[in-house]
Design an enzyme around this catalytic site. Structure first.
Site, mmCIF file in Angstrom:
data_model
loop_
_atom_site.group_PDB
_atom_site.id
_atom_site.type_symbol
_atom_site.label_atom_id
_atom_site.label_comp_id
_atom_site.label_asym_id
_atom_site.label_seq_id
_atom_site.Cartn_x
_atom_site.Cartn_y
_atom_site.Cartn_z
ATOM 1 N N SER A 131 3.117 -19.958 -37.443
ATOM 2 C CA SER A 131 4.224 -20.139 -38.372
ATOM 3 C C SER A 131 5.564 -20.017 -37.634
ATOM 4 O O SER A 131 5.813 -20.785 -36.698
ATOM 5 C CB SER A 131 4.100 -19.134 -39.511
ATOM 6 O OG SER A 131 4.984 -19.451 -40.564
ATOM 7 N N ASP A 151 -1.982 -26.924 -46.241
ATOM 8 C CA ASP A 151 -0.856 -26.026 -45.997
ATOM 9 C C ASP A 151 0.367 -26.527 -46.757
ATOM 10 O O ASP A 151 0.900 -27.597 -46.453
ATOM 11 C CB ASP A 151 -0.562 -25.957 -44.493
ATOM 12 C CG ASP A 151 0.411 -24.842 -44.129
ATOM 13 O OD1 ASP A 151 1.171 -24.407 -45.000
ATOM 14 O OD2 ASP A 151 0.381 -24.409 -42.961
ATOM 15 N N HIS A 159 -2.023 -22.232 -45.108
ATOM 16 C CA HIS A 159 -1.113 -21.676 -44.111
ATOM 17 C C HIS A 159 -1.627 -20.376 -43.506
ATOM 18 O O HIS A 159 -1.340 -20.068 -42.340
ATOM 19 C CB HIS A 159 0.264 -21.437 -44.742
ATOM 20 C CG HIS A 159 1.338 -21.106 -43.750
ATOM 21 N ND1 HIS A 159 1.727 -21.971 -42.746
ATOM 22 C CD2 HIS A 159 2.103 -19.991 -43.601
ATOM 23 C CE1 HIS A 159 2.688 -21.414 -42.031
ATOM 24 N NE2 HIS A 159 2.932 -20.212 -42.523
#
Length: 465
Positions: A180, A228, A259
Site C-alpha cells: 500500500s 481491491d 487490498h
C-alpha cells in the site's frame, strides 16, 4: 488456463520495441548455440551456469518446491531496536554460513499498519529460500510514502553497515518491498537508489500520488488484487504502463484478492515472489521457467511480463529445459567454409544505462580539517536529477556535520534522505540525521536528494559540529 493480458501500454511507456524484441531473440539464440557448442566440453551447461553464478544455491526448483511454505534453508530471527532512521523491527536470515553472503530485502508496511501484525508471516518463509529479510516498523504509523522510502533505504544501510548480521549480507544484492503506502514508498526508493537489484510493490498506493516510474533502472514486480477497491487494478495498470521498456518488469493480479490480502499468509503471492527474487537477487535463471511463461496460473487473473526476465549483469544463458543429448561429439572436423559476412543489425536495443559518473573518492581530509563533502550527480532527466553527497570525517572523530553548497540557477530540492535540509536563498544546507552524525576518523556517510532543474557540479563545504 489462458489468462487475459494487461492492456498494451502506450508506445514508449512500457511496450517492447522491435529492437528490444530482437535483442531478446538474439540472447535466446545465443543460449541455444552455447548449449550446442557445450557438447564438446566435459561440463554440462547447468554445471557452467552454476560455476559462473556463486549465488545459485539449493536444489533445482520444481513447481512443488516453489509453492512450499518453507525452502531448503534453516532460519532464525532477531529483534532490531529502534534507531538508525527507522523504528526497529525484525530480521530473519539463514543460519548456514558455509555458502557465503545472501541477498537481502527490506519490507515496510502500509499506512497505519505494523509489520509485526501484517507482514511478519513473510519473514521466515522468504529467509528459508535463501534471503536475509529485514521487516521494519515506521517512525510514525501515519508516515507517507516519501518517509517510508527514506526509512527503507536507511534500513538497508543499517543492515549492511552496522547490524549484527551485516557479515551475512551481500551489500551489492539488495531489494525493497512494501504494501500500500509502503508499496508506493518502495517504488520511490527504487527511483532514489538505482543500484537496487529489484523492487516489489504490493498493491502500491496511495491513489493520487500518480507514481511515474519512467526513469527507474530497477527491475520491478507489481502484485495487486482483482477486487481491491483502494488501489484498483486500473491504478496499478497506470503505474505499470510507465515502467520503461529497457527495464525488466512484471505485473500479476491475484484473482479474488482485496487490498488486505497481502497482509495475511498468501501462497499465490509467494509462488510468484520467490522466483522473482531468486532471478533478480541471486541471478538464478533456473527460476525463469515459473514466470516465463507463467507456469501456474491458479489464482492469477491477469499477468504481464517482459520475458525472458534476464537479470542485469547476470548470466544471460538460461539453463536448458531439455537435457542435452549424451551422444559424444563427432570426430569429423567442422566444415571450413567461412561464416556469412553479412553483419548483424547494429542498432542497439534501447536501454537505461547506469550512471556513468564515477563514484566519489572517500580519502580522508587533510590534517586539521574536521570533514569534507564530495558531490556527484547520480542520474538526470528532463527537468530534474538525482545527486548524492559523501561526507568524510578527518583525522579525528566528528559528532555532527553540516554540508553546504550553492544551487544553480533554476535548481530546487524536492526530497532529501539521510539528512535534514534547509535553504536560504541559493544556499542549500544539509545537516546529519539522528543516526549518521557520529563518524569515526576517516569514515564516511552519504545523503542523497532529488533536485529540479539542470544538474551542476558544485563543491560543497563541510563543517562539524
Amino acid at each position: 488456463m489462458k489468462l487475459p493480458t494487461a492492456q498494451n501500454p502506450p508506445r514508449g511507456a512500457g511496450r517492447r520495441t522491435p529492437s528490444v524484441r530482437r535483442s531478446r531473440a538474439v540472447r535466446w539464440l545465443t543460449a541455444g548455440l552455447a548449449v550446442v557448442l557445450g557438447l564438446a566440453v566435459s561440463a554440462t551447461p547447468r554445471d557452467a551456469v552454476a560455476a559462473d553464478n556463486p549465488y545459485q544455491r539449493g536444489p533445482d526448483p520444481t513447481p512443488a518446491s516453489v509453492a512450499a511454505t518453507r525452502g531448503p534453508f534453516a532460519t532464525t530471527q532477531a529483534t532490531v531496536p529502534a534507531g538508525n532512521g527507522f523504528n526497529g523491527g525484525f530480521v530473519y536470515y539463514p543460519t548456514d554460513t558455509s555458502l557465503g553472503t545472501w541477498g537481502a530485502v527490506a519490507i515496510v508496511p502500509g499506512y497505519s499498519a505494523l509489520f509485526a501484525n501484517e507482514e511478519a508471516w513473510m519473514g521466515p518463509w522468504l529467509a528459508s529460500f535463501g534471503f536475509v529479510v529485514l521487516g521494519i516498523e515506521t517512525n510514525s504509523r501515519t508516515d507517507g510514502a516519501d518517509a517510508r522510502a527514506t526509512q527503507l533505504l536507511a534500513a538497508l544501510d543499517y543492515l549492511t553497515r552496522t547490524s549484527p548480521v551485516r557479515n551475512r549480507v551481500d551489500a551489492n544484492r539488495l531489494s525493497v518491498m512494501g504494501h500500500s503506502a509502503g508499496g508506493a514508498g518502495t517504488l520511490l526508493a527504487a527511483l532514489r537508489r538505482p543500484s537496487l537489484k529489484t523492487a516489489v510493490g504490493l498493491a502500491p498506493g496511495t491513489p493520487g500520488n500518480n507514481l511515474n516510474m519512467s526513469t527507474t533502472q530497477v527491475p520491478t514486480l507489481l502484485l495487486s488484487g482483482q477486487n481491491d477497491g483502494t488501489v484498483t487494478p486500473s491504478y496499478v495498470q497506470g503505474i505499470y504502463n510507465t515502467l520503461p521498456a529497457g527495464v525488466e518488469h512484471a505485473w500479476a493480479e491475484l484473482a479474488g484478492n482485496d487490498h488486505l490480502s497481502f497482509t495475511r499468509s498468501n501462497p499465490t503471492e509467494m509462488r510468484l515472489l520467490i522466483p522473482w527474487l531468486k532471478i533478480f537477487l541471486d541471478n538464478d535463471t533456473r527460476y525463469t521457467q515459473f514466470l516465463c511463461p507463467l507456469a501456474d496460473s491458479t489464482g492469477v487473473s491477469r499477468y504481464s511480463s517482459t520475458c525472458p526476465l534476464v537479470p542485469p549483469g547476470g548470466p544471460t544463458t538460461p539453463p536448458p529445459t531439455t537435457p542435452p543429448p549424451t551422444t559424444p561429439p563427432p570426430t569429423t572436423p567442422p566444415p571450413t567454409t567461412p561464416p556469412p559476412t553479412t553483419p548483424p543489425p547494429t542498432t542497439p536495443p534501447p536501454t537505461t544505462p547506469p550512471p556513468t559518473t564515477p563514484p566519489p573518492t572517500t580519502t580522508p581530509p587533510p590534517a586539521g580539517t574536521a570533514c569534507t563533502a564530495t558531490y556527484r550527480t547520480v542520474n538526470s532527466w528532463a527537468g530534474g536529477f538525482q545527486a548524492e553527497v559523501t561526507v568524510t570525517a578527518g583525522s579525528t572523530a566528528v559528532n555532527g556535520w553540516t554540508a553546504r553548497w550553492e544551487l544553480g540557477g533554476g535548481q530546487g530540492i524536492s526530497q532529501v534522505w539521510n539528512g535534514t535540509l534547509s535553504t536560504s536563498g541559493a544556499t542549500a544546507t544539509v545537516r546529519d540525521a539522528s543516526y549518521n552524525g557520529a563518524l569515526a576518523p576517516g569514515t564516511s556517510t552519504t545523503f542523497g536528494f532529488l533536485g529540479t532543474g539542470t544538474p551542476t557540479s558544485p563543491s560543497p563545504t563541510c563543517t562539524s559540529p
